[in-house]
Design a protein around this motif. Structure first.
Motif, mmCIF file in Angstrom:
data_model
loop_
_atom_site.group_PDB
_atom_site.id
_atom_site.type_symbol
_atom_site.label_atom_id
_atom_site.label_comp_id
_atom_site.label_asym_id
_atom_site.label_seq_id
_atom_site.Cartn_x
_atom_site.Cartn_y
_atom_site.Cartn_z
ATOM 1 N N MET A 1 24.517 -56.029 -29.291
ATOM 2 C CA MET A 1 25.434 -55.924 -28.160
ATOM 3 C C MET A 1 25.394 -57.174 -27.289
ATOM 4 O O MET A 1 26.406 -57.590 -26.728
ATOM 5 N N VAL A 2 24.209 -57.766 -27.145
ATOM 6 C CA VAL A 2 24.088 -58.979 -26.337
ATOM 7 C C VAL A 2 24.926 -60.093 -26.954
ATOM 8 O O VAL A 2 25.647 -60.823 -26.248
ATOM 9 N N ILE A 3 24.857 -60.237 -28.306
ATOM 10 C CA ILE A 3 25.646 -61.263 -28.989
ATOM 11 C C ILE A 3 27.138 -60.991 -28.806
ATOM 12 O O ILE A 3 27.927 -61.893 -28.501
ATOM 13 N N ALA A 4 27.540 -59.743 -28.985
ATOM 14 C CA ALA A 4 28.958 -59.396 -28.909
ATOM 15 C C ALA A 4 29.525 -59.629 -27.519
ATOM 16 O O ALA A 4 30.674 -60.062 -27.366
ATOM 17 N N ASN A 5 28.741 -59.350 -26.477
ATOM 18 C CA ASN A 5 29.231 -59.468 -25.102
ATOM 19 C C ASN A 5 29.074 -60.859 -24.511
ATOM 20 O O ASN A 5 29.564 -61.127 -23.412
ATOM 21 N N PHE A 6 28.394 -61.749 -25.221
ATOM 22 C CA PHE A 6 28.104 -63.076 -24.681
ATOM 23 C C PHE A 6 29.354 -63.846 -24.244
ATOM 24 O O PHE A 6 29.327 -64.546 -23.227
ATOM 25 N N PRO A 7 30.487 -63.790 -24.970
ATOM 26 C CA PRO A 7 31.672 -64.558 -24.554
ATOM 27 C C PRO A 7 32.153 -64.253 -23.144
ATOM 28 O O PRO A 7 32.769 -65.113 -22.504
ATOM 29 N N TRP A 8 31.879 -63.055 -22.638
ATOM 30 C CA TRP A 8 32.301 -62.732 -21.278
ATOM 31 C C TRP A 8 31.535 -63.544 -20.237
ATOM 32 O O TRP A 8 31.973 -63.644 -19.084
ATOM 33 N N SER A 9 30.408 -64.119 -20.625
ATOM 34 C CA SER A 9 29.618 -64.930 -19.704
ATOM 35 C C SER A 9 30.057 -66.389 -19.684
ATOM 36 O O SER A 9 29.504 -67.180 -18.926
ATOM 37 N N LEU A 10 31.035 -66.757 -20.507
ATOM 38 C CA LEU A 10 31.465 -68.149 -20.623
ATOM 39 C C LEU A 10 32.803 -68.403 -19.944
ATOM 40 O O LEU A 10 33.506 -69.356 -20.296
ATOM 41 N N LYS A 11 33.152 -67.580 -18.983
ATOM 42 C CA LYS A 11 34.464 -67.728 -18.363
ATOM 43 C C LYS A 11 34.622 -69.050 -17.620
ATOM 44 O O LYS A 11 35.731 -69.537 -17.439
ATOM 45 N N VAL A 59 29.473 -58.244 -38.295
ATOM 46 C CA VAL A 59 30.180 -57.355 -37.363
ATOM 47 C C VAL A 59 30.005 -57.829 -35.926
ATOM 48 O O VAL A 59 30.953 -57.844 -35.136
ATOM 49 N N ALA A 60 28.767 -58.242 -35.585
ATOM 50 C CA ALA A 60 28.498 -58.730 -34.228
ATOM 51 C C ALA A 60 29.313 -59.988 -33.929
ATOM 52 O O ALA A 60 29.844 -60.152 -32.814
ATOM 53 N N LEU A 61 29.441 -60.876 -34.912
ATOM 54 C CA LEU A 61 30.209 -62.101 -34.710
ATOM 55 C C LEU A 61 31.700 -61.807 -34.560
ATOM 56 O O LEU A 61 32.388 -62.431 -33.737
ATOM 57 N N LEU A 62 32.201 -60.858 -35.345
ATOM 58 C CA LEU A 62 33.603 -60.469 -35.192
ATOM 59 C C LEU A 62 33.844 -59.815 -33.837
ATOM 60 O O LEU A 62 34.871 -60.058 -33.190
ATOM 61 N N ALA A 63 32.887 -58.994 -33.401
ATOM 62 C CA ALA A 63 32.986 -58.396 -32.063
ATOM 63 C C ALA A 63 32.956 -59.476 -30.994
ATOM 64 O O ALA A 63 33.635 -59.366 -29.956
ATOM 65 N N MET A 64 32.189 -60.533 -31.241
ATOM 66 C CA MET A 64 32.134 -61.650 -30.308
ATOM 67 C C MET A 64 33.486 -62.356 -30.215
ATOM 68 O O MET A 64 33.928 -62.740 -29.136
ATOM 69 N N VAL A 65 34.163 -62.499 -31.366
ATOM 70 C CA VAL A 65 35.495 -63.100 -31.370
ATOM 71 C C VAL A 65 36.472 -62.242 -30.569
ATOM 72 O O VAL A 65 37.288 -62.753 -29.789
ATOM 73 N N ILE A 66 36.382 -60.923 -30.756
ATOM 74 C CA ILE A 66 37.258 -60.009 -30.017
ATOM 75 C C ILE A 66 37.015 -60.124 -28.525
ATOM 76 O O ILE A 66 37.961 -60.223 -27.725
ATOM 77 N N ASN A 67 35.746 -60.142 -28.117
ATOM 78 C CA ASN A 67 35.428 -60.267 -26.703
ATOM 79 C C ASN A 67 35.830 -61.630 -26.155
ATOM 80 O O ASN A 67 36.247 -61.747 -25.002
ATOM 81 N N TRP A 68 35.702 -62.676 -26.998
ATOM 82 C CA TRP A 68 36.140 -64.004 -26.564
ATOM 83 C C TRP A 68 37.643 -64.005 -26.270
ATOM 84 O O TRP A 68 38.082 -64.515 -25.226
ATOM 85 N N SER A 69 38.428 -63.465 -27.180
ATOM 86 C CA SER A 69 39.881 -63.458 -26.995
ATOM 87 C C SER A 69 40.263 -62.651 -25.759
ATOM 88 O O SER A 69 41.133 -63.060 -24.976
ATOM 89 N N GLN A 70 39.601 -61.518 -25.564
ATOM 90 C CA GLN A 70 39.905 -60.696 -24.399
ATOM 91 C C GLN A 70 39.510 -61.394 -23.107
ATOM 92 O O GLN A 70 40.235 -61.348 -22.105
ATOM 93 N N ALA A 71 38.334 -62.037 -23.116
ATOM 94 C CA ALA A 71 37.865 -62.728 -21.918
ATOM 95 C C ALA A 71 38.787 -63.885 -21.548
ATOM 96 O O ALA A 71 39.102 -64.096 -20.368
ATOM 97 N N PHE A 72 39.243 -64.630 -22.559
ATOM 98 C CA PHE A 72 40.121 -65.769 -22.294
ATOM 99 C C PHE A 72 41.481 -65.297 -21.781
ATOM 100 O O PHE A 72 42.010 -65.827 -20.787
ATOM 101 N N MET A 73 42.050 -64.286 -22.446
ATOM 102 C CA MET A 73 43.352 -63.780 -21.998
ATOM 103 C C MET A 73 43.236 -63.140 -20.616
ATOM 104 O O MET A 73 44.153 -63.255 -19.795
ATOM 105 N N ASP A 74 42.115 -62.474 -20.357
ATOM 106 C CA ASP A 74 41.884 -61.869 -19.052
ATOM 107 C C ASP A 74 41.874 -62.934 -17.962
ATOM 108 O O ASP A 74 42.434 -62.746 -16.876
ATOM 109 N N LEU A 75 41.255 -64.082 -18.261
ATOM 110 C CA LEU A 75 41.217 -65.172 -17.289
ATOM 111 C C LEU A 75 42.613 -65.701 -17.000
ATOM 112 O O LEU A 75 42.968 -65.939 -15.834
ATOM 113 N N ILE A 76 43.416 -65.892 -18.041
ATOM 114 C CA ILE A 76 44.772 -66.414 -17.853
ATOM 115 C C ILE A 76 45.587 -65.477 -16.954
ATOM 116 O O ILE A 76 46.289 -65.911 -16.034
ATOM 117 N N VAL A 77 45.477 -64.178 -17.210
ATOM 118 C CA VAL A 77 46.201 -63.201 -16.389
ATOM 119 C C VAL A 77 45.697 -63.238 -14.947
ATOM 120 O O VAL A 77 46.487 -63.137 -13.996
#
Length: 371
Positions: A1-11, A59-77
């Motif tokens: 979970m830590v790996i998957a959620n890490f992209p949210w910390s890179l805003k 699976v964790a890396l794919l989840a990380m990609v999903i969280n990255w895309s969501q975090a980036f789009m969330d920032l733009i909005v």
């Protein structure tokens, strides 16, 4: 979970990119399309490949990609929201942030109902397929984005290196603003003294108290509805309160919630004729509603208000990134360390009727909250 959620910390990194790079002359649309495509591909892979436990890292890396895309789009909005909120200095931040949270919570209600039903009666893989449709909606929304909003500020850009240097020094300057460094200090300290044990809570409810996954889904829906109600309560009663007053109230609400969690583990609710499901539903409704109105929304409004012009993406990303880092990284890590060092609860011994480790974890969390 830590790996998957890490992209949210890179805003902060995403903010620097969004403030200083364009994609085909676009400052919003291009990034939204890239994020949407990445999310669709990752979710489709999870659906069609049906990975086993041997591919947990994949699976964790794919989840990380999903969280990255969501975090980036969330920032733009969020940058769009900040820019539009400035058109109404009196209440634009409160109104737009509340409106955005309202629709977010409405989506959470729908998602909780669907995921609960799918997980109970079908394979969870179908959730990935359904979830991937969100990327399609984001793509359509991006294509229909107003050109003035999409290209605002492009004429003022002087090149990546020069703009990056400007954004960096503008961000450094804000460290002297009390509202900013005190807010960041609060986030860090509160995450250290609020350890997270969410994984054990799920296993405890499903395997010890024998609450079905469908019921868990319904409870998630109740929590989402509580957040939706919290948005409305904030707008009606709390949006004019001083920020620190709301956080003080939220801290005491959290302590009361910790105490009631201990009562739940001791089965005091059953002693007075309240079922586990009803108890969890009431707790989720009341504390979810108050948490949204007293803590989450006030913080989001504060971020919008104190974000300087010209570095909206970078500065707002820094605030939200620190919040996500605190909640998704520090709190779980502190919780895991406390458990490993002092208690030793596992998903296996949690099923032992004589094991009171989960109770000890909750008592420890309450004691830390009191400090």
């Amino acid at each position: 979970m830590v790996i998957a959620n890490f992209p949210w910390s890179l805003k902060l990194l995403y903010g620097l990119i969004a403030d200083n790079i364009t994609v085909g002359g676009s400052r919003k649309k291009g990034f939204m399309l890239i994020g949407a495509v990445a999310e669709i591909i990752a979710l489709q892979l999870l659906f069609w490949c049906r990975f086993t436990a041997d591919y947990a890292l994949v699976v964790a890396l794919l989840a990380m990609v999903i969280n990255w895309s969501q975090a980036f789009m969330d920032l733009i909005v969020d940058t769009i929201l900040i820019d539009q909120a400035r058109k109404n200095p009196a209440s634009g931040s409160e109104d737009l942030r509340s409106l955005a949270s309202f629709f977010q919570c409405a989506g959470m209600v729908t998602g909780s109902l669907l995921s609960g039903a799918i997980n109970q009666y079908y394979e969870p893989y179908w959730c990935f397929l359904l979830y991937s449709t969100i990327g399609l909606f984001v793509s359509v929304a991006a294509m229909r984005l107003d050109r003035e909003i999409d290209t605002k500020g492009v004429d003022e850009m002087r090149g990546f290196c020069q703009d990056l240097k400007k954004s960096f020094w503008e961000t450094v300057k804000i460290r002297h603003v009390p509202e900013i460094y005190l807010s960041l200090a609060f986030l860090m300290v509160s995450s250290i003294f609020s350890p997270a044990f969410n994984e054990f809570s799920f296993y405890y409810n499903t395997n010890v108290r024998h609450i079905s996954k469908a019921t868990i889904g319904v409870l998630d829906t109740v929590g989402s509805f509580a957040n939706l109600s919290g948005v409305m309560i904030y707008g009606m009663f709390f949006k004019d309160f001083e920020f620190r007053t709301l956080l003080f109230m939220a801290t005491w609400v959290g302590l009361i919630g910790s105490g009631l969690s201990i009562c739940y583990i001791l089965k005091m609710n059953q002693a007075i004729g309240i079922s586990d499901e009803l108890y969890l539903a009431l707790s989720s409704l009341i504390f979810g509603m108050l948490g949204m109105a007293l803590a989450f929304l006030p913080l989001q409004v504060l971020y919008v208000k104190i974000t300087p012009k010209s570095i909206e993406g970078t500065c707002y990303a820094f605030f939200v990134g620190m919040e996500n880092f605190s909640n998704a990284m520090i709190s779980p890590v502190v919780g895991a360390w406390l458990n490993k060092t002092f208690v030793g609860v596992t998903n296996t011994n949690l099923l032992d009727p004589g094991n009171n480790g989960f109770l000890k974890l909750n008592i420890l969390a309450m004691v830390l909250g009191l400090t």
